[in-house]
Scaffold this motif. Structure first.
Motif, short mmCIF file in Angstrom:
data_model
loop_
_atom_site.label_atom_id
_atom_site.label_comp_id
_atom_site.label_asym_id
_atom_site.label_seq_id
_atom_site.Cartn_x
_atom_site.Cartn_y
_atom_site.Cartn_z
N SER A 206 0.79 -1.41 0.24
CA SER A 206 -0.11 0.00 0.15
C SER A 206 1.36 1.29 0.16
N LEU A 207 2.49 1.24 0.31
CA LEU A 207 2.78 2.55 0.62
C LEU A 207 3.54 2.57 -1.06
N MET A 208 4.81 3.74 -0.57
CA MET A 208 5.71 4.06 -2.27
C MET A 208 7.02 5.03 -1.86
N ALA A 209 7.84 3.97 -0.74
CA ALA A 209 9.11 4.76 -0.66
C ALA A 209 9.80 4.21 -1.46
N ASP A 210 9.27 3.25 -2.45
CA ASP A 210 10.18 2.65 -2.97
C ASP A 210 9.87 2.25 -4.96
N ASP A 211 10.82 1.74 -4.82
CA ASP A 211 10.85 0.83 -6.29
C ASP A 211 10.32 -0.82 -6.07
N ARG A 212 11.65 -0.99 -5.22
CA ARG A 212 12.61 -2.09 -4.33
C ARG A 212 11.51 -2.37 -3.17
N PRO A 213 11.10 -3.91 -2.97
CA PRO A 213 10.60 -3.84 -1.84
C PRO A 213 11.98 -3.82 -0.54
#
Ligand SMILES: [Zn+2]
Length: 321
Positions: A206-213
């Protein structure tokens, strides 16, 4: 209300002009009164921790690709209106009647696993969707709220009760307990992380702080919870709404998806796409999903996986419990 707009007279001595910088009197800015400790405490309630990007993906793949379908159908119309519009509900019902079968057929024909995040009420209204999704044995079910509720508008007890009820319903309806959670509308409240940790979910998406896990932190502590990040530019809903103010024609959106994938491929990371059967399942849109899949498959060294498979893999690679 007091007028807080600021007027700055710049170079007024030289130029004899006064420039007005208008700060809207209507925009609240409570943050300006916080001290540094308070700012840190707020920012650290839920924050990105270490990257869980693995050194290698399974099968020697260069990039992981995970496609999710949020099967919202008519739940949003019902949840958010005292007297839901019959027209709006029918627009969502298209997802159950037409869109879902179309996206499942596409995934199954290409033998690609996908993750289906379903508000429980969607399944209450159309329990037959379970068999459609389960037929290939390849796909994952994830929790997407009870009735696509907006978590930040709820008190913690109500939010907990609805997620608990949704988890129980999906477990009963699908025959296995989901391990993934996606907040409806990606609306993640200050209580959400504690609630989903308490219920034993393995990952959130649900969150958006990266492109990677990455690993989620709560109040500065590592949680062991995997985040598989999303983004509005990798979501069909806002950009394919013909009545919205950001409408993007499907074939232009395909180029955005392709560029996102190509960069993920170049960097060797992850490409995660969120779509909705009642949106992407329309004829002029399912075409671009197929073209995207064809583009991705042409690369060859790609790992198609469910969100669950990615979460399990990165946890194991990072030696998380
Ligand atoms: Zn949704």
């Amino acid at each position: 209300m007091r007028d807080t707009s600021s007027r700055f007279c710049l170079l007024s001595v030289v130029l004899g002009v006064c420039i007005t910088v208008g700060l809207s009197a209507q925009t609240p800015q409570p943050g300006i009164g916080l001290d540094l400790e308070e700012i840190r405490a707020i920012a650290n309630r839920v924050r990105a921790g270490r990257s869980l990007q693995p050194d290698t993906w399974p099968e020697g793949a260069r990039v992981a690709v995970s496609i999710s379908f949020d099967v919202d159908n008519d739940t949003i119309a019902i949840a958010r209106n005292e007297n839901p519009s019959i027209g709006a509900m029918s627009q969502g019902e298209y997802g159950a009647r037409v869109g879902l079968r179309r996206v499942v057929e596409l995934m199954d024909r290409h033998e690609i696993p996908a993750s289906f995040f379903i508000p429980a009420v969607s399944l209450v209204l159309r329990p037959d969707m379970v068999d459609v999704i389960q037929a290939s044995g390849r796909h994952e079910f994830g929790v997407h709220g009870w009735i696509h509720e907006l978590n930040t508008e709820l008190d913690a007890e109500t939010e907990r009760e609805l997620v608990t009820r949704a988890l129980a319903y999906l477990t009963e309806a699908t025959g296995s307990r989901p391990v993934g959670y996606r907040a409806p509308s990606w609306n993640f409240s200050p209580s959400t992380l504690s609630i989903i940790r308490g219920l034993g979910f393995m990952y959130d998406s649900s969150l958006m702080a990266d492109d990677r896990p990455y690993e989620l932190m709560q109040n500065g502590e590592a949680t062991g919870m995997v985040e598989l990040p999303v983004e509005w530019i990798l979501d069909d809903a806002p950009l394919m709404n013909p009545r919205g103010d950001r409408y993007t024609p499907p074939r232009e959106l395909l180029q955005v998806y392709i560029d996102e994938f190509d960069k993920a491929y170049e960097e060797g990371t992850m490409f995660l796409l969120t779509t909705h059967p009642h949106i992407i399942g329309h004829r002029s849109r399912i075409i671009i999903l197929e073209e995207l899949i064809t583009h991705i498959q042409a690369r060859g060294d790609v790992w198609f996986a469910t969100h669950q498979q990615i979460a399990e893999y990165v946890k194991q690679q990072a030696r998380m419990e």
